[in-house]
Design an enzyme around this catalytic site. Structure first.
Site, PDB file in Angstrom:
ATOM      1  CG  ASP A  67       1.474  24.557 -64.103  1.00  0.00           C
ATOM      2  OD1 ASP A  67       0.364  24.493 -63.165  1.00  0.00           O
ATOM      3  OD2 ASP A  67       1.307  23.973 -65.181  1.00  0.00           O
ATOM      4  CG  ASP A  83       2.306  20.173 -68.755  1.00  0.00           C
ATOM      5  OD1 ASP A  83       1.557  19.109 -68.903  1.00  0.00           O
ATOM      6  OD2 ASP A  83       3.046  20.128 -67.732  1.00  0.00           O
ATOM      7  NE  ARG A 113       2.908  20.251 -64.714  1.00  0.00           N
ATOM      8  CZ  ARG A 113       1.583  19.358 -64.514  1.00  0.00           C
ATOM      9  NH1 ARG A 113       0.943  19.909 -63.605  1.00  0.00           N
ATOM     10  NH2 ARG A 113       1.345  18.526 -65.280  1.00  0.00           N
ATOM     11  CE1 TYR A 125      10.008  19.849 -71.648  1.00  0.00           C
ATOM     12  CE2 TYR A 125      11.854  18.237 -70.648  1.00  0.00           C
ATOM     13  CZ  TYR A 125      10.598  18.620 -71.222  1.00  0.00           C
ATOM     14  OH  TYR A 125       9.636  17.508 -71.546  1.00  0.00           O
TER      15      TYR A 125
END
Length: 282
Positions: free
Chosen positions: A92, A50, A184, A78
């Site tokens: 987000d 993203d 997300r 992550y």
């Protein structure tokens, strides 16, 4: 074993190039910048990030583009931050907060117990602000026009979900997950489980399979490989041809750009991020 020098890469024949994607850049921004610098005949990325995420983005050139599907299928790791007590439509910082709920009553034990429920195979609904296709259109295209998109849940696997810091309303985490997992959406679902809402405020991809962010190059380092401009007959470099600057694709980051207006710009070279220039992209 020492790290292979960028100058020794044969991008035309085929290379797997690890890059640290800059904040606000789309994955296509990076591909375009590297393609314009190195000019390989074939280039592609092995899994998008993203615009508001940073970290490991893998590009393949030449014959190595045949390995893209194999690389994309590998597990991802992550690190990032969730903020409890607030929700946003995009899950987000791309969109403004649309609701707030109390969070201060939560204990560490309650938060850890909720986190544990997401381990293993789970059903996850991708964000409406995502590239998932709905009736032939990208979900984010419909969402940014205010249209409803019905997105089906899919099975993903969360192999590791650990909290590395809890300073409410923020919690830092590390996640190891399967292909197709949306961090997300994990933020949204954790917020629902805790009854206070949550959204993602920071995300860094640190690993894809055996490829690690620690071994990645910056876009600036790749740009340094650009061949020198040819000299004119008098020894001076010919003037650059002036081209109309196209508005960069910024994936609808109008709100984020507005919030960052008083800070140093995070956009990459030749791709300034301004609210009036932000346009949707994949």
């Amino acid at each position: 074993m020492s790290k292979k020098a960028l100058a020794d890469f044969d991008f035309e024949a085929g290379e797997v190039l690890l890059l640290d994607k800059p904040l606000t850049w789309t994955s296509f921004d990076v591909v375009r910048k590297v393609k314009n610098t190195l000019r390989p005949r074939k280039i592609g990325h092995a899994g998008t990030l993203d615009p508001l995420a940073t970290g490991l983005l893998i590009l393949c050139t030449g014959k190595k583009t045949k390995e893209i599907d194999q690389i994309q299928a590998q597990e991802k790791e992550y690190e990032g931050t969730f903020r409890l007590g607030q929700t946003t439509p995009s899950f987000d910082l791309e969109t403004p907060v649309d609701a707030e709920q109390p969070y201060a009553h939560l204990t560490e034990a309650q938060i850890q117990a909720a986190v544990a429920t997401f381990l293993g195979k789970i059903e996850q609904i991708p964000p409406v602000f995502s590239a998932v296709k709905v009736d032939g259109q990208r979900a984010y295209e419909l969402a940014r026009k205010g249209e409803q998109a019905e997105i089906k849940a899919k099975t993903v696997e969360i192999k590791v979900f650990e909290l590395t810091r809890i300073v409410l309303p923020d919690i830092d985490f590390r996640v190891v997950c399967s292909k197709g997992t949306y961090i997300r959406s994990l933020a949204r679902d954790l917020g629902v489980a805790l009854g206070c809402g949550a959204h993602l405020t920071r995300l860094v991809r640190t690993r894809i399979g055996e490829y690690r962010l620690a071994d990645a190059w910056t876009v600036a380092e790749v740009q340094a490989l650009r061949p020198p401009r040819p000299e004119a007959a008098d020894g001076a470099a010919p003037p650059r041809q002036r081209r109309e600057r196209l508005k960069p694709a910024r994936a609808g980051l109008d709100f984020y750009a507005t919030q960052q207006a008083d800070r140093a710009p995070a956009a990459g070279p030749d791709l300034p991020l301004h609210p009036e220039e932000a346009t949707p992209s994949a």
